[in-house]
Design an enzyme around this catalytic site. Structure first.
Site, short mmCIF file in Angstrom:
data_model
loop_
_atom_site.label_atom_id
_atom_site.label_comp_id
_atom_site.label_asym_id
_atom_site.label_seq_id
_atom_site.Cartn_x
_atom_site.Cartn_y
_atom_site.Cartn_z
N HIS A 326 0.58 -1.23 -0.15
CA HIS A 326 -0.13 -0.14 -0.05
C HIS A 326 0.80 1.24 0.03
O HIS A 326 0.58 2.27 -0.30
CB HIS A 326 -0.94 0.03 1.27
CG HIS A 326 -2.17 -0.69 1.03
ND1 HIS A 326 -2.09 -2.22 1.14
CD2 HIS A 326 -3.47 -0.46 0.56
CE1 HIS A 326 -3.48 -2.64 0.85
NE2 HIS A 326 -4.15 -1.72 0.56
N GLY A 327 2.25 1.20 0.39
CA GLY A 327 2.91 2.48 0.70
C GLY A 327 4.11 2.29 1.25
O GLY A 327 4.25 1.33 2.04
#
Lengths: 466, 450
Positions: A326-327
């Protein structure tokens, strides 16, 4: 260009006429060529360099997939390994280099004084995480013999299909590629569903997600110290729903776009906040990512084929990697870990006890657990997390937000979620009975009403950043 | 919806694309006809296209009963606002009990009206004795800490006035406004750090640049000075397209609702584009463009000055996006020039030196002491990373200091680390530049939440 922006809507409607005319005049191949051209033009509207990167990535993956099958019918392994390595390296450079650079420098600095790694001013191409995963899924499927290698034009379209390019759903080859390759004439057989999904997307994204963000989530997250503990709880719940409305609204609109092009996309959400436990939640939230992680991380790690302890370890690793996907931030990693550990506790419970919580209690506990996870998901750094958590002890501030109103909204959201499927089915049935101009009128009235109700501006989709 | 369980292609092979396309196309055409002007403004603001087009004739004016519909909508909004206000007060009473109620106000005899504390606009006459001694739970009397990203649209001004009857009359556009004399002492005081005291209110104005910095600023100001901040920044806005969002009017409306001691403005990312004025195309950077843009900047500064508030105008940062490259110096020149016209009230603070290695060009990574090379700007070449936002919050924070302690004031809390590096200590300065600041009105949370 944004999927819900007016300019996209107008260009897309014009494109639809051309697309269906090409279909009736020249057949499916012509439609595919049009789609391929439109997809790359759409991607160029963000940055032409993104399109260049995508075509390079696609060509590498497709050529390696072609190299898997030998003339004698056996399958080579090296193209799959090389392809996965290249795909991950590509993603790693663009998405994670600066994360690892800063972490590595922090680790190196006590040993090598003045150690410095070069700075790369890279721009994260929108959608790279999604098309990378879709490319890996394709390559591995071909490598496993589950799917035959696609022709170059079909393969390029599979990895650049504009409705799914920016934020999924992450399609398996037998879902999207099979429809691209199908020689039979395309058809829109349920236009009422497309219209309904557009209305649903407008309600979720343009109205509800924007309203929750503006009234609750943004103020509370930007300055948690100034709010009463209950307001923070409300803000966290509001963010949970904002995230759902944002991403499922996105999924609704791209599913509608695909339907209007004669394609059927996989389901990505099934009312996740009605989940009665964590594993149930992951079967309802971002389903195409969950199953990708299961198929290409959890099962290759060993899945549940080892002993119980090893299975749990695999689970934690898979969830942590999902968080990292996700990041490039430690808070995302901890968010994945949070869910991994939660799943381990749930499995432990199920192993030692036959007793199960009543469904309602399970839903409440799961929702609270997921909301606390969203705190990590939203926070930019640890300071933000600790400031928010500290605020849970603040009970003396006079509230300045309408928390009773939010409570009412929450009750409405949960009630609607229970009946969402029935409401959609009945609405589709009613819409189907209307003539085309009646359907048009419904869409118009809903769009106008939402434009009046929604806060000004067109905020971007949260998942475009992943 | 369980689409995968609906075999669309299998059940009905006949395509309904002509009717589907007709339905969607008709809806789009009607939507453009009804919302033509709104769409035009949106495209002008976001993509800087169709600037040559003026207002479009919209079909909405031709629809019978559109006025009635507008009235229904207003009634509905009012009804919704009233419910929200009641719920807010009920929520406050439930959680805070008596603390949510205002302190009873003592009726003052007219002769005891404190002249020095009277705002300029109301100076000729003393305000009428307060009649609100009853401890009602009206939202306008309750205390609100901070409401971020609120919407104070100018159109709400009229309605707001009907609720808050204690506000002073608006003096913006008052031709009688006279700039106080800039004596050397007053100028010296104005150039010193702005003195803040507990209870002061700060208004944060701007576009998405300010939206990034505001949370850090709010927290730091609250911790270090115990002041309240109101963030009304809004993305995609600026001063070039007032039809899309009118900042001078919004700032004016904000002052009519509440008093602020300081206004901080940070915008410009959406501004270096051509304008259309009465159907005429005005190029960015032309004399006419400068004139019009300067006037809008001036309006904001003057509104602030008329309310005896101080203004900090943060300069637009160097831009890395191709279509914005090298455009911000002109904006900064205008901000600096207009601020210099009101030296007792406004100051221009350049952000480029804090964000750039050479003080003028776009820099994505900066060498920071103790942190090494850190990314301060995001990939879009416009916005800031968290580190960049903290740098700007620190820069802004350095413009303030604590007001000289007064015997009546509560003790000032110790300086705390607010997530940004604390501002360098500055000498104490006079709390107000020229005239004493009028007592801050209590905000109206019900209105502020819109």
């Amino acid at each position: 260009m944004h999927y819900l922006s007016p300019e996209f809507a107008l260009i897309f409607v014009g494109f639809l006429w051309l697309y269906w005319w090409a279909g009736s005049a020249y057949g499916v191949r012509a439609q595919n060529h049009l789609l391929l051209g439109a997809s790359y033009l759409f991607y160029c509207s963000f940055d032409w360099r993104f399109a260049l990167l995508l075509i390079n990535f696609s060509l590498v993956i497709l050529l390696l997939a072609q190299a898997i099958r030998t003339p004698d019918g056996t399958r080579r392994r090296w193209p799959v390994i090389a392809g996965v390595a290249i795909a991950l390296l590509n993603l790693g450079i663009f998405k994670y280099y600066n994360f690892f650079r800063e972490e590595a420098m922090a680790l190196l600095s006590p040993i090598f004084t003045g150690a410095s790694l070069p700075v790369l001013e890279l721009v994260l191409p929108v959608g790279i995480s999604f098309y990378t995963f879709q490319g890996i899924a394709y390559l591995v499927s071909v490598g496993r013999g589950e799917y035959k290698a696609a022709t170059l034009p079909d393969g390029l379209l599979h990895l650049s299909f504009f409705p799914t390019l920016l934020a999924g759903p992450i399609c398996r080859p037998n879902e999207l590629l099979a429809q691209i390759e199908s020689p039979s004439q395309r058809a829109i057989v349920a236009p009422e569903w497309a219209i309904l999904l557009v209305i649903s997307a407008l309600i979720k994204k343009v109205w509800l997600a924007a309203w929750l963000a503006e009234e609750w989530a943004n103020p509370v997250f930007s300055n948690p110290e100034s709010y009463h503990a209950l307001e923070l709880v409300g803000g966290l719940m509001a963010y949970a729903w904002q995230l759902f409305f944002d991403f499922s609204g996105y999924t609704d609109v791209v599913t509608a776009l695909a339907l209007l092009l004669g394609f059927n996309l996989p389901v990505n959400f099934r009312q996740p906040y009605l989940a009665t436990n964590l594993s149930d939640f992951w079967k309802r939230w971002h389903i195409t990512l969950s199953r990708w992680i299961r198929d290409y991380v959890y099962i290759p790690l060993g899945g549940n084929r080892g002993n119980w302890g090893l299975t749990q370890l695999n689970l934690v690793i898979a969830m942590t990697l999902s968080g990292f996907w996700h990041g490039a931030s430690i808070t995302f990693v901890v968010w994945g870990l949070w869910h991994g550990i939660g799943l381990v506790f749930q499995n432990l419970w199920h192993k030692v006890s036959e007793w199960r919580l009543p469904a309602v209690i399970g839903q409440i506990i799961t929702f609270i657990f997921v909301c606390l996870g969203w705190l990590l998901f939203r926070a930019e750094d640890w300071d933000s997390v600790s400031a928010f958590v500290k605020g849970f002890g603040e009970w003396d501030i006079v509230p300045s937000l309408n928390w009773l109103g939010l409570l009412l909204a929450m009750v409405v959201f949960f009630t609607l979620a229970r009946h969402a499927q029935a409401i959609m089915d009945k609405s589709a049935l009613a819409l189907r009975k209307l003539p085309w101009w009646g359907q048009s009128f419904c869409l118009l009235v809903c769009a106008l009403a939402i434009m009046e109700l929604a806060p000004a501006g067109m905020p971007g989709f949260i998942y475009f950043g992943f | 919806m369980q689409l995968d369980e609906k075999p669309f292609l299998a059940i009905e092979p006949e395509s309904q694309h002509p009717s589907a396309l007709a339905a969607i196309s008709l809806a789009c055409v009607l939507l453009v006809a009804i919302k033509g002007n709104a769409l035009l403004q949106y495209w002008q603001q976001t993509h800087h296209i169709f600037l040559e087009l003026g207002n479009l004739p919209t079909a909405s004016q031709l629809i019978p009963g559109s006025q009635t519909f507008a009235h229904w909508q207003q009634d509905f909004n009012r009804w919704g606002d009233e419910r929200a206000e009641r719920m807010l007060v009920a929520g406050q009473l439930l959680l805070a009990g008596d603390k949510a109620l205002p302190k009873p106000q003592v009726v003052m005899a007219p002769t005891k009206c404190p002249e020095v504390a009277t705002p300029k606009a109301t100076a000729p006459t003393c305000p009428a004795p307060a009649t609100n001694e009853k401890p009602t739970a009206e939202p306008s009397k309750t205390s609100v800490p901070v409401v971020a990203n609120i919407n104070i649209a100018p159109s709400e001004k009229k309605e707001a006035k009907t609720v808050d009857t204690t506000e002073s009359p608006s003096t913006t556009d008052d031709p009688a406004f006279v700039m106080p004399e800039a004596t050397p002492e007053a100028l010296a005081a104005a150039n010193a750090p702005i003195a803040l005291q507990t209870g002061d209110r700060i208004l944060l104005v701007g576009d998405s640049l300010m939206q990034g910095v505001a949370p850090h600023l709010i927290t730091a100001l609250k911790r270090n000075y115990n002041v309240e901040s109101m963030d009304i920044s809004r993305h995609s806005t600026g001063l070039t397209y007032p039809a899309f969002f009118d900042w001078p009017a919004t700032v004016k409306a904000a002052f009519e609702l509440e008093n602020y001691q300081v206004v901080i403005v940070f915008l410009g990312a959406n501004d270096p584009w051509d304008m259309t004025l009465q159907g005429k195309y005005v190029r960015y950077g032309s004399e006419r463009w400068r004139e019009v843009y300067s006037a809008r900047v001036k309006q904001i500064i003057q509104t602030t000055a008329e309310h005896n508030a101080r203004l900090i105008w943060l300069g637009a940062p160097p831009m890395g996006r191709e279509d914005l490259l090298g455009k911000e110096p002109l904006l900064n020149e205008i901000y600096a020039t207009e601020s210099a016209r009101y030296p007792l009230f406004a100051r221009f603070v350049a952000t480029a030196p804090s964000l750039s290695t050479d003080g003028s060009t776009f820099t994505k990574f900066l060498e920071l002491p103790e942190r090494g090379s850190v990314m301060v700007r995001t990939d879009d070449g416009v916005h800031f990373t968290t580190q960049g936002q903290k740098l700007l919050a620190k820069l802004t924070l350095a413009q303030f200091t604590h007001a000289a302690p007064s015997t009546e004031q509560p003790p000032v809390p110790p300086m705390a680390e607010p997530g940004v590096i604390p501002a360098e200590p500055k000498p104490t300065a006079s709390p107000a530049p020229v005239e004493p600041t009028p007592p801050a009105q209590q905000p109206n949370p019900a209105i502020s939440q819109r």
